[in-house]
Design a protein around this motif. Structure first.
Motif, PDB file in Angstrom:
ATOM      1  N   ASP A  23       0.830  -1.206   0.000  1.00 23.67           N
ATOM      2  CA  ASP A  23       0.000   0.000   0.000  1.00 23.67           C
ATOM      3  C   ASP A  23       0.862   1.252   0.000  1.00 23.67           C
ATOM      4  O   ASP A  23       0.549   2.233  -0.678  1.00 23.67           O
ATOM      5  N   LEU A  24       1.944   1.222   0.754  1.00 22.74           N
ATOM      6  CA  LEU A  24       2.864   2.347   0.778  1.00 22.74           C
ATOM      7  C   LEU A  24       3.438   2.588  -0.626  1.00 22.74           C
ATOM      8  O   LEU A  24       3.493   3.725  -1.104  1.00 22.74           O
ATOM      9  N   GLN A  25       3.813   1.529  -1.292  1.00 21.10           N
ATOM     10  CA  GLN A  25       4.336   1.616  -2.664  1.00 21.10           C
ATOM     11  C   GLN A  25       3.284   2.256  -3.578  1.00 21.10           C
ATOM     12  O   GLN A  25       3.592   3.181  -4.331  1.00 21.10           O
ATOM     13  N   ARG A  26       2.050   1.772  -3.490  1.00 20.66           N
ATOM     14  CA  ARG A  26       0.966   2.276  -4.340  1.00 20.66           C
ATOM     15  C   ARG A  26       0.728   3.765  -4.122  1.00 20.66           C
ATOM     16  O   ARG A  26       0.624   4.539  -5.080  1.00 20.66           O
ATOM     17  N   VAL A  27       0.658   4.191  -2.868  1.00 24.97           N
ATOM     18  CA  VAL A  27       0.392   5.594  -2.571  1.00 24.97           C
ATOM     19  C   VAL A  27       1.570   6.465  -3.013  1.00 24.97           C
ATOM     20  O   VAL A  27       1.374   7.534  -3.604  1.00 24.97           O
ATOM     21  N   ALA A  28       2.785   6.017  -2.746  1.00 24.30           N
ATOM     22  CA  ALA A  28       3.961   6.793  -3.168  1.00 24.30           C
ATOM     23  C   ALA A  28       4.008   6.916  -4.690  1.00 24.30           C
ATOM     24  O   ALA A  28       4.399   7.952  -5.224  1.00 24.30           O
ATOM     25  N   GLU A  29       3.574   5.892  -5.412  1.00 22.47           N
ATOM     26  CA  GLU A  29       3.552   5.945  -6.871  1.00 22.47           C
ATOM     27  C   GLU A  29       2.518   6.944  -7.393  1.00 22.47           C
ATOM     28  O   GLU A  29       2.631   7.417  -8.518  1.00 22.47           O
ATOM     29  N   SER A  30       1.538   7.293  -6.576  1.00 20.66           N
ATOM     30  CA  SER A  30       0.569   8.308  -6.986  1.00 20.66           C
ATOM     31  C   SER A  30       1.172   9.713  -6.886  1.00 20.66           C
ATOM     32  O   SER A  30       0.618  10.668  -7.418  1.00 20.66           O
ATOM     33  N   VAL A  31       2.318   9.822  -6.216  1.00 24.07           N
ATOM     34  CA  VAL A  31       2.975  11.112  -5.981  1.00 24.07           C
ATOM     35  C   VAL A  31       4.226  11.275  -6.834  1.00 24.07           C
ATOM     36  O   VAL A  31       4.541  12.377  -7.282  1.00 24.07           O
ATOM     37  N   GLY A  32       4.965  10.183  -7.028  1.00 18.49           N
ATOM     38  CA  GLY A  32       6.230  10.267  -7.753  1.00 18.49           C
ATOM     39  C   GLY A  32       6.445   9.040  -8.616  1.00 18.49           C
ATOM     40  O   GLY A  32       5.581   8.180  -8.731  1.00 18.49           O
ATOM     41  N   THR A  33       7.636   8.951  -9.193  1.00 19.90           N
ATOM     42  CA  THR A  33       7.980   7.826 -10.055  1.00 19.90           C
ATOM     43  C   THR A  33       9.234   7.149  -9.515  1.00 19.90           C
ATOM     44  O   THR A  33       9.900   7.672  -8.620  1.00 19.90           O
ATOM     45  N   GLY A  34       9.543   5.987 -10.086  1.00 13.50           N
ATOM     46  CA  GLY A  34      10.748   5.276  -9.673  1.00 13.50           C
ATOM     47  C   GLY A  34      10.711   4.882  -8.204  1.00 13.50           C
ATOM     48  O   GLY A  34      11.758   4.818  -7.549  1.00 13.50           O
ATOM     49  N   VAL A  35       9.533   4.594  -7.696  1.00  2.76           N
ATOM     50  CA  VAL A  35       9.357   4.338  -6.264  1.00  2.76           C
ATOM     51  C   VAL A  35       9.944   2.987  -5.873  1.00  2.76           C
ATOM     52  O   VAL A  35       9.719   1.973  -6.533  1.00  2.76           O
ATOM     53  N   GLN A  36      10.706   3.011  -4.785  1.00  4.10           N
ATOM     54  CA  GLN A  36      11.198   1.795  -4.143  1.00  4.10           C
ATOM     55  C   GLN A  36      10.942   1.932  -2.650  1.00  4.10           C
ATOM     56  O   GLN A  36      11.111   3.017  -2.087  1.00  4.10           O
ATOM     57  N   ALA A  54      10.688  19.802   1.217  1.00  8.48           N
ATOM     58  CA  ALA A  54       9.496  20.167   1.995  1.00  8.48           C
ATOM     59  C   ALA A  54       8.227  19.979   1.164  1.00  8.48           C
ATOM     60  O   ALA A  54       7.210  19.488   1.680  1.00  8.48           O
ATOM     61  N   ALA A  55       8.272  20.343  -0.103  1.00  6.37           N
ATOM     62  CA  ALA A  55       7.097  20.179  -0.969  1.00  6.37           C
ATOM     63  C   ALA A  55       6.782  18.699  -1.173  1.00  6.37           C
ATOM     64  O   ALA A  55       5.613  18.293  -1.139  1.00  6.37           O
ATOM     65  N   VAL A  56       7.802  17.885  -1.373  1.00  5.26           N
ATOM     66  CA  VAL A  56       7.592  16.442  -1.531  1.00  5.26           C
ATOM     67  C   VAL A  56       6.997  15.868  -0.249  1.00  5.26           C
ATOM     68  O   VAL A  56       6.055  15.071  -0.287  1.00  5.26           O
ATOM     69  N   ALA A  57       7.520  16.280   0.895  1.00  6.77           N
ATOM     70  CA  ALA A  57       6.999  15.786   2.178  1.00  6.77           C
ATOM     71  C   ALA A  57       5.524  16.143   2.336  1.00  6.77           C
ATOM     72  O   ALA A  57       4.714  15.286   2.724  1.00  6.77           O
ATOM     73  N   ARG A  58       5.161  17.383   2.035  1.00  4.58           N
ATOM     74  CA  ARG A  58       3.756  17.799   2.157  1.00  4.58           C
ATOM     75  C   ARG A  58       2.850  16.979   1.242  1.00  4.58           C
ATOM     76  O   ARG A  58       1.779  16.525   1.645  1.00  4.58           O
ATOM     77  N   THR A  59       3.286  16.773   0.014  1.00  8.62           N
ATOM     78  CA  THR A  59       2.489  16.018  -0.947  1.00  8.62           C
ATOM     79  C   THR A  59       2.319  14.576  -0.488  1.00  8.62           C
ATOM     80  O   THR A  59       1.216  14.017  -0.570  1.00  8.62           O
ATOM     81  N   LEU A  60       3.395  13.967  -0.020  1.00  9.89           N
ATOM     82  CA  LEU A  60       3.300  12.598   0.496  1.00  9.89           C
ATOM     83  C   LEU A  60       2.377  12.533   1.703  1.00  9.89           C
ATOM     84  O   LEU A  60       1.516  11.647   1.789  1.00  9.89           O
ATOM     85  N   GLU A  61       2.532  13.451   2.637  1.00 11.38           N
ATOM     86  CA  GLU A  61       1.691  13.444   3.842  1.00 11.38           C
ATOM     87  C   GLU A  61       0.212  13.566   3.489  1.00 11.38           C
ATOM     88  O   GLU A  61      -0.632  12.881   4.075  1.00 11.38           O
ATOM     89  N   GLU A  62      -0.111  14.414   2.509  1.00 12.99           N
ATOM     90  CA  GLU A  62      -1.507  14.554   2.074  1.00 12.99           C
ATOM     91  C   GLU A  62      -2.021  13.253   1.469  1.00 12.99           C
ATOM     92  O   GLU A  62      -3.149  12.833   1.730  1.00 12.99           O
ATOM     93  N   ALA A  63      -1.190  12.594   0.659  1.00 13.01           N
ATOM     94  CA  ALA A  63      -1.588  11.325   0.040  1.00 13.01           C
ATOM     95  C   ALA A  63      -1.740  10.230   1.093  1.00 13.01           C
ATOM     96  O   ALA A  63      -2.670   9.418   1.017  1.00 13.01           O
ATOM     97  N   PHE A  64      -0.852  10.222   2.076  1.00 17.74           N
ATOM     98  CA  PHE A  64      -0.918   9.189   3.116  1.00 17.74           C
ATOM     99  C   PHE A  64      -2.179   9.336   3.963  1.00 17.74           C
ATOM    100  O   PHE A  64      -2.864   8.358   4.241  1.00 17.74           O
ATOM    101  N   VAL A  65      -2.483  10.555   4.394  1.00 17.90           N
ATOM    102  CA  VAL A  65      -3.673  10.747   5.231  1.00 17.90           C
ATOM    103  C   VAL A  65      -4.942  10.446   4.426  1.00 17.90           C
ATOM    104  O   VAL A  65      -5.899   9.880   4.962  1.00 17.90           O
ATOM    105  N   ALA A  66      -4.959  10.772   3.144  1.00 17.96           N
ATOM    106  CA  ALA A  66      -6.121  10.472   2.309  1.00 17.96           C
ATOM    107  C   ALA A  66      -6.324   8.966   2.171  1.00 17.96           C
ATOM    108  O   ALA A  66      -7.455   8.475   2.174  1.00 17.96           O
ATOM    109  N   ASP A  67      -5.232   8.222   2.084  1.00 20.03           N
ATOM    110  CA  ASP A  67      -5.322   6.772   1.914  1.00 20.03           C
ATOM    111  C   ASP A  67      -5.546   6.025   3.227  1.00 20.03           C
ATOM    112  O   ASP A  67      -6.313   5.078   3.281  1.00 20.03           O
TER     113      ASP A  67
END
Length: 179
Positions: A23-36, A54-67
């Motif tokens: 699930d972490l992989q899936r959510v991170a892939e919704s934010v960026g590419t080349g996810v490992q 900081a921008a990447v962190a904010r975007t990830l945090e928003e995606a994580f809380v949504a998921d």
């Protein structure tokens, strides 16, 4: 596109903060590419068009809380910063006033103020030491000492702010693998 390493705080602890690796992989892939994803403790490599950690962190945090439905504090470093942390670790351990038995790294959300830093470093005890470099804290415990009973690790967030912690072995492996 720049590559970033994201360190997630407090996932997979207890029944209510589950975030399986897939699930972490899936959510991170919704934010960026080349996810490992390395381990199930929240270590993520990704590339992003965003130009600041900081921008990447904010975007990830928003995606994580949504998921997930709960907040996942996330500290993000540009990939070259991770290599510098590992290089710093070797220098820091070499200057310790004792033989180092355990070395942990706490990644802070923000660089601490001079006042917070002074309060934190004043807490050093026999057989433990901390060196703060920017928003990274190197926590050292002497041979024969135990990290879980040391005083400084429990004070990092109380004195310096939001953070997540990793064993230097894991940090070095991520730098080797992804650097």
């Amino acid at each position: 596109m720049p590559a970033y390493v994201a360190f997630l705080r407090a996932i997979n602890l207890g029944a209510k903060r589950k975030f399986p690796k897939a699930d972490l992989q899936r959510v991170a892939e919704s934010v960026g590419t080349g996810v490992q994803v390395h381990l199930n403790t929240g270590n993520v490599l990704l590339t992003s068009r965003q130009r600041s950690s900081a921008a990447v962190a904010r975007t990830l945090e928003e995606a994580f809380v949504a998921d997930r439905g709960f907040e996942v504090p996330t500290i993000v470093l540009a990939l070259p910063e991770l290599g510098r942390v590992v290089a710093d670790a070797e220098e820091v351990a070499g200057q310790a006033p004792f033989a180092v038995g355990a070395h942990y790294v706490s990644f802070l959300k923000e660089e601490p103020s001079a006042e917070a830093l002074a309060a934190f470093t004043a807490r050093e005890a026999k057989g433990e030491s901390a060196v703060v470099r920017g928003a990274t804290v190197h926590l050292l415990v002497a041979e024969g000492g135990a990290y879980h009973s040391a005083k400084l690790p429990g004070r990092v967030e109380k004195d310096l702010g939001a953070a997540t912690n990793r064993n230097l072995t894991v940090v070095a492996e991520l730098a080797r693998r992804w650097g």
